[in-house]
Design a protein around this motif. Structure first.
Motif, PDB file in Angstrom:
ATOM      1  N   TYR A 126       0.543  -1.290  -0.104  1.00  0.00           N
ATOM      2  CA  TYR A 126      -0.185  -0.062  -0.548  1.00  0.00           C
ATOM      3  C   TYR A 126       0.768   1.149   0.091  1.00  0.00           C
ATOM      4  CZ  TYR A 126      -4.109  -2.635   1.837  1.00  0.00           C
ATOM      5  OH  TYR A 126      -5.245  -3.458   1.658  1.00  0.00           O
ATOM      6  N   GLY A 127       0.483   2.387  -1.382  1.00  0.00           N
ATOM      7  CA  GLY A 127       1.315   3.598  -1.228  1.00  0.00           C
ATOM      8  C   GLY A 127       2.527   3.560  -1.747  1.00  0.00           C
ATOM      9  N   ASP A 128       2.633   2.427  -2.553  1.00  0.00           N
ATOM     10  CA  ASP A 128       3.739   2.104  -3.500  1.00  0.00           C
ATOM     11  C   ASP A 128       3.879   3.436  -4.341  1.00  0.00           C
ATOM     12  OD1 ASP A 128       5.080   0.945  -1.316  1.00  0.00           O
ATOM     13  OD2 ASP A 128       5.095  -0.978  -2.773  1.00  0.00           O
ATOM     14  N   ILE A 129       4.834   4.609  -4.842  1.00  0.00           N
ATOM     15  CA  ILE A 129       5.077   5.404  -6.207  1.00  0.00           C
ATOM     16  C   ILE A 129       5.851   4.997  -6.980  1.00  0.00           C
ATOM     17  CG2 ILE A 129       4.672   7.355  -5.874  1.00  0.00           C
ATOM     18  CD1 ILE A 129       3.776   8.010  -4.007  1.00  0.00           C
ATOM     19  N   SER A 180      14.604   7.026 -13.001  1.00  0.00           N
ATOM     20  CA  SER A 180      13.427   6.476 -12.073  1.00  0.00           C
ATOM     21  C   SER A 180      13.445   6.304 -10.415  1.00  0.00           C
ATOM     22  CB  SER A 180      12.035   5.555 -12.582  1.00  0.00           C
ATOM     23  OG  SER A 180      13.841   4.432 -12.191  1.00  0.00           O
ATOM     24  N   MET A 181      13.025   6.550  -9.889  1.00  0.00           N
ATOM     25  CA  MET A 181      12.858   6.008  -8.145  1.00  0.00           C
ATOM     26  C   MET A 181      12.017   5.219  -7.894  1.00  0.00           C
ATOM     27  SD  MET A 181      13.695   9.469  -5.611  1.00  0.00           S
ATOM     28  CE  MET A 181      14.487   8.915  -4.252  1.00  0.00           C
ATOM     29  N   ALA A 182      12.239   4.484  -6.935  1.00  0.00           N
ATOM     30  CA  ALA A 182      10.682   3.950  -6.232  1.00  0.00           C
ATOM     31  C   ALA A 182      10.001   4.714  -4.841  1.00  0.00           C
ATOM     32  CB  ALA A 182      10.651   2.685  -6.142  1.00  0.00           C
ATOM     33  N   LEU A 183       9.239   4.401  -4.748  1.00  0.00           N
ATOM     34  CA  LEU A 183       8.815   5.497  -2.996  1.00  0.00           C
ATOM     35  C   LEU A 183       7.722   4.477  -2.479  1.00  0.00           C
ATOM     36  CD1 LEU A 183       7.883   8.727  -4.183  1.00  0.00           C
ATOM     37  CD2 LEU A 183      10.681   8.672  -3.366  1.00  0.00           C
ATOM     38  N   HIS A 184       8.244   3.878  -0.880  1.00  0.00           N
ATOM     39  CA  HIS A 184       7.809   2.836  -0.499  1.00  0.00           C
ATOM     40  C   HIS A 184       6.748   3.036   0.742  1.00  0.00           C
ATOM     41  CE1 HIS A 184      10.283  -1.020  -2.017  1.00  0.00           C
ATOM     42  NE2 HIS A 184       9.593  -0.320  -2.852  1.00  0.00           N
ATOM     43  N   GLY A 185       5.565   3.131   0.501  1.00  0.00           N
ATOM     44  CA  GLY A 185       4.554   3.317   1.839  1.00  0.00           C
ATOM     45  C   GLY A 185       4.524   4.436   1.969  1.00  0.00           C
ATOM     46  N   PHE A 186       4.104   5.351   0.616  1.00  0.00           N
ATOM     47  CA  PHE A 186       4.156   7.037   0.813  1.00  0.00           C
ATOM     48  C   PHE A 186       2.459   7.427   1.048  1.00  0.00           C
ATOM     49  CE2 PHE A 186       9.207   7.179   0.385  1.00  0.00           C
ATOM     50  CZ  PHE A 186       9.161   8.111   0.293  1.00  0.00           C
ATOM     51  N   GLY A 187       2.376   7.354  -0.141  1.00  0.00           N
ATOM     52  CA  GLY A 187       0.034   7.198   0.082  1.00  0.00           C
ATOM     53  C   GLY A 187       0.355   7.019  -1.189  1.00  0.00           C
ATOM     54  N   ARG A 238      10.261  16.499   2.065  1.00  0.00           N
ATOM     55  CA  ARG A 238      11.197  17.144   0.827  1.00  0.00           C
ATOM     56  C   ARG A 238      12.394  16.178   1.037  1.00  0.00           C
ATOM     57  NH1 ARG A 238      15.484  20.575   0.702  1.00  0.00           N
ATOM     58  NH2 ARG A 238      16.127  21.519  -0.591  1.00  0.00           N
ATOM     59  N   PHE A 239      12.638  15.815  -0.702  1.00  0.00           N
ATOM     60  CA  PHE A 239      14.014  15.198  -0.383  1.00  0.00           C
ATOM     61  C   PHE A 239      14.822  15.136  -2.374  1.00  0.00           C
ATOM     62  CE2 PHE A 239      10.473  12.494  -1.399  1.00  0.00           C
ATOM     63  CZ  PHE A 239       9.933  11.993  -2.447  1.00  0.00           C
ATOM     64  N   GLU A 240      15.701  14.491  -2.030  1.00  0.00           N
ATOM     65  CA  GLU A 240      16.698  14.775  -3.263  1.00  0.00           C
ATOM     66  C   GLU A 240      15.552  13.096  -4.549  1.00  0.00           C
ATOM     67  OE1 GLU A 240      21.291  14.990  -5.155  1.00  0.00           O
ATOM     68  OE2 GLU A 240      21.207  14.641  -2.906  1.00  0.00           O
ATOM     69  N   PHE A 241      16.067  13.966  -5.054  1.00  0.00           N
ATOM     70  CA  PHE A 241      15.635  12.320  -6.788  1.00  0.00           C
ATOM     71  C   PHE A 241      16.719  12.524  -7.024  1.00  0.00           C
ATOM     72  CE2 PHE A 241      15.819  11.357 -11.117  1.00  0.00           C
ATOM     73  CZ  PHE A 241      14.957  10.360 -11.227  1.00  0.00           C
ATOM     74  N   ILE A 242      17.299  10.962  -6.564  1.00  0.00           N
ATOM     75  CA  ILE A 242      18.197  10.109  -6.731  1.00  0.00           C
ATOM     76  C   ILE A 242      17.898   8.953  -7.727  1.00  0.00           C
ATOM     77  CG2 ILE A 242      19.734   8.120  -5.894  1.00  0.00           C
ATOM     78  CD1 ILE A 242      19.808   9.818  -3.447  1.00  0.00           C
ATOM     79  N   ASN A 243      18.114   9.287  -8.774  1.00  0.00           N
ATOM     80  CA  ASN A 243      17.694   8.134 -10.155  1.00  0.00           C
ATOM     81  C   ASN A 243      18.440   6.483  -9.665  1.00  0.00           C
ATOM     82  OD1 ASN A 243      17.075   7.354 -12.492  1.00  0.00           O
ATOM     83  ND2 ASN A 243      19.558   6.926 -13.518  1.00  0.00           N
ATOM     84  N   GLY A 244      17.512   5.683  -9.669  1.00  0.00           N
ATOM     85  CA  GLY A 244      17.626   4.128  -9.570  1.00  0.00           C
ATOM     86  C   GLY A 244      17.700   3.956  -7.677  1.00  0.00           C
ATOM     87  N   ALA A 245      17.266   5.170  -7.341  1.00  0.00           N
ATOM     88  CA  ALA A 245      17.385   4.534  -5.530  1.00  0.00           C
ATOM     89  C   ALA A 245      15.585   3.939  -5.081  1.00  0.00           C
ATOM     90  CB  ALA A 245      17.350   5.963  -4.641  1.00  0.00           C
ATOM     91  N   VAL A 246      15.538   3.604  -4.626  1.00  0.00           N
ATOM     92  CA  VAL A 246      14.219   3.397  -3.104  1.00  0.00           C
ATOM     93  C   VAL A 246      14.279   3.115  -1.701  1.00  0.00           C
ATOM     94  CG1 VAL A 246      13.216   0.847  -2.784  1.00  0.00           C
ATOM     95  CG2 VAL A 246      14.534   1.330  -4.675  1.00  0.00           C
ATOM     96  N   PHE A 247      13.410   4.800  -1.803  1.00  0.00           N
ATOM     97  CA  PHE A 247      13.358   5.683  -0.250  1.00  0.00           C
ATOM     98  C   PHE A 247      11.938   4.247   0.124  1.00  0.00           C
ATOM     99  CE2 PHE A 247      15.251   9.747  -0.740  1.00  0.00           C
ATOM    100  CZ  PHE A 247      16.104   9.334  -0.567  1.00  0.00           C
ATOM    101  N   GLU A 248      12.244   4.233   1.243  1.00  0.00           N
ATOM    102  CA  GLU A 248      10.618   3.708   2.393  1.00  0.00           C
ATOM    103  C   GLU A 248      10.604   5.158   2.930  1.00  0.00           C
ATOM    104  OE1 GLU A 248       9.541   1.294   2.591  1.00  0.00           O
ATOM    105  OE2 GLU A 248      11.545  -0.074   1.183  1.00  0.00           O
TER     106      GLU A 248
END
Length: 329
Positions: free
Chosen positions: A95-98, A112-119, A156-166
Motif C-alpha cells: 500500500y502506498g507504493d509510488i 526513475s525512483m521507487a517510493l515505498h509506503g508514501f501514499g 522533501r528529498f533529493e531525487f536519486i535515479n535508481g534509488a528506493v526510499f522507504e
C-alpha cells in the motif's frame, strides 16, 4: 490527436508576472479558521482556460504500467517528474507504493525512483536547487485499503535515479506545515514564477490551501507567521485530480474516468469558496478510459498551465499532457 479547446482571443503572453518571489502584504494577526483568508499576494495575470494551447506528450508509457497520479516540471533542467500509483495492488505490504518517472519534455524516460509506503501520489512539487533536484510529496501513508492509503506528512528529498526510499528514510526532510490548523493529507506544488510552495490540505471539515515562500519552506519555516496567504477551496464539481499555482491564482483539475473534466481558477486573494472560472475541457477526449490526472506550471520560457490524462489501451497505461498558454489581466 484529439482537438484542443481554443478561443479566438489573442493575449500578449510575454507580459509575465513581474513580482517573482514577492513577499506577502498585510499579514496581520488573523487567526487561522476565524476568517476564510489570512493575507494577500501581489496580483498577477491568469490563464485563459478556454484559450489556445498544445499537447507536448501523447500516450507515452512511463516506468511502470501503473496509473498516472501527478507530475511536476523542472523548467531549469527541462525535465518532468511523474508519480504513478498501482491501483490494482491488493497486498497490504505494498500500500502506498509510488514510482517516480523522470522524462524529457517529450515524455522519454530519463530516470526513475521507487517510493515505498508514501501514499497515493496525488501531488508533487519539483525544486531544482543548488545543482540538484528535490521532490516534495506526501509521505508516511496510512489507510485500511490500497485506494484510501494517503500520506499523513509532507516530505522533501533529493531525487536519486535508481534509488528506493522507504517512507521513514532519514534522507527525507519533514516539511509538514505547522500552522495552527489541523493539516491532514498535505499535497504540495511549487509556483516557479514566484518561488512559492503551496499546500492543499484538509482540516477535517473542509479543503484549504496555504502558501509560503519557498525559501522559508525549504528551511522548515512553515508556521502561521510564515504564511503568505491561506483560504478555503471550493466544493469540487467532480473528483479532485490535481492543482497548480501561478502568481495570485491557483488552478484545479477535476473529473472522473470517461466523464466530464474541468479546469477551475481560484483567486488566492479571495475568500470563502469563490471561483473565478470553471471550464469543461475536451482535451484528450479520444483517449480510452480517459481520466484527468495532475497539473503543473511549465516555464518554457513563456508560462504554460499543464494538465494531464491517464489512459488505458488494452491494459497498457499511458500518460498525455496538454497545456494552456494564454494569459489575461
Amino acid at each position: 490527436m484529439s482537438a484542443l479547446d481554443e478561443s479566438n482571443s489573442r493575449i500578449n503572453r510575454r507580459t509575465l508576472l513581474k513580482a517573482g518571489g514577492a513577499a506577502a502584504v498585510g499579514l496581520g494577526a488573523t487567526v487561522l479558521g476565524a476568517t476564510p483568508a489570512s493575507a494577500s499576494v501581489p496580483v498577477s495575470m491568469r490563464f485563459v482556460l478556454g484559450g489556445t494551447g498544445g499537447n507536448p506528450i501523447w500516450k507515452r508509457s512511463l516506468h511502470a504500467n501503473w496509473v498516472l497520479q501527478s507530475f511536476g516540471y523542472d523548467s531549469v533542467n527541462e525535465q518532468i517528474y511523474f508519480l504513478q500509483h498501482n491501483s490494482t495492488n491488493t497486498n497490504a505490504e505494498y500500500y502506498g507504493d509510488i514510482w517516480v518517472t523522470r522524462t524529457d519534455l517529450a515524455g522519454n524516460e530519463t530516470g526513475s525512483m521507487a517510493l515505498h509506503g508514501f501514499g497515493h501520489g496525488v501531488s508533487v512539487a519539483v525544486e531544482p536547487y543548488n545543482g540538484k533536484v528535490y521532490l516534495w510529496t506526501e509521505t508516511l501513508g496510512a489507510g485500511t485499503t490500497n485506494e484510501n492509503f494517503y500520506g499523513t506528512r509532507m516530505g522533501r528529498f533529493e531525487f536519486i535515479n535508481g534509488a528506493v526510499f522507504e517512507a521513514n528514510d532519514s534522507r527525507i526532510q519533514d516539511r509538514t506545515p505547522t500552522i495552527s490548523d489541523v493539516v491532514r493529507n498535505p499535497q504540495p506544488v511549487i509556483d516557479p514564477s514566484t518561488n512559492r510552495l503551496l499546500v492543499r490540505y484538509s482540516n477535517g471539515t473542509q479543503r484549504r490551501i496555504v502558501a509560503f515562500n519557498l525559501s522559508d519552506a525549504r528551511a522548515g519555516r512553515l508556521a502561521d507567521a510564515n504564511r503568505l496567504v491561506e483560504r478555503a477551496l471550493p466544493d469540487p464539481v467532480a473528483t479532485h485530480q490535481g492543482f497548480a499555482a501561478y502568481g495570485s491564482f491557483a488552478y484545479l483539475l477535476e473529473g472522473g474516468t470517461n466523464s466530464a473534466s474541468y479546469l477551475r481558477t481560484i483567486d488566492l486573494n479571495d475568500v470563502g469558496s469563490s471561483v473565478v472560472e470553471t471550464f469543461e475541457t475536451t482535451a484528450g477526449q479520444s483517449l480510452p478510459t480517459r481520466e484527468p490526472e495532475g497539473m503543473g506550471i511549465w516555464l518554457a520560457p513563456e508560462p504554460r498551465l499543464c494538465f494531464g490524462f491517464e489512459s488505458n489501451t488494452g491494459g497498457v497505461r499511458q500518460a498525455s499532457v496538454f497545456y494552456k498558454d494564454q494569459l489575461v489581466w
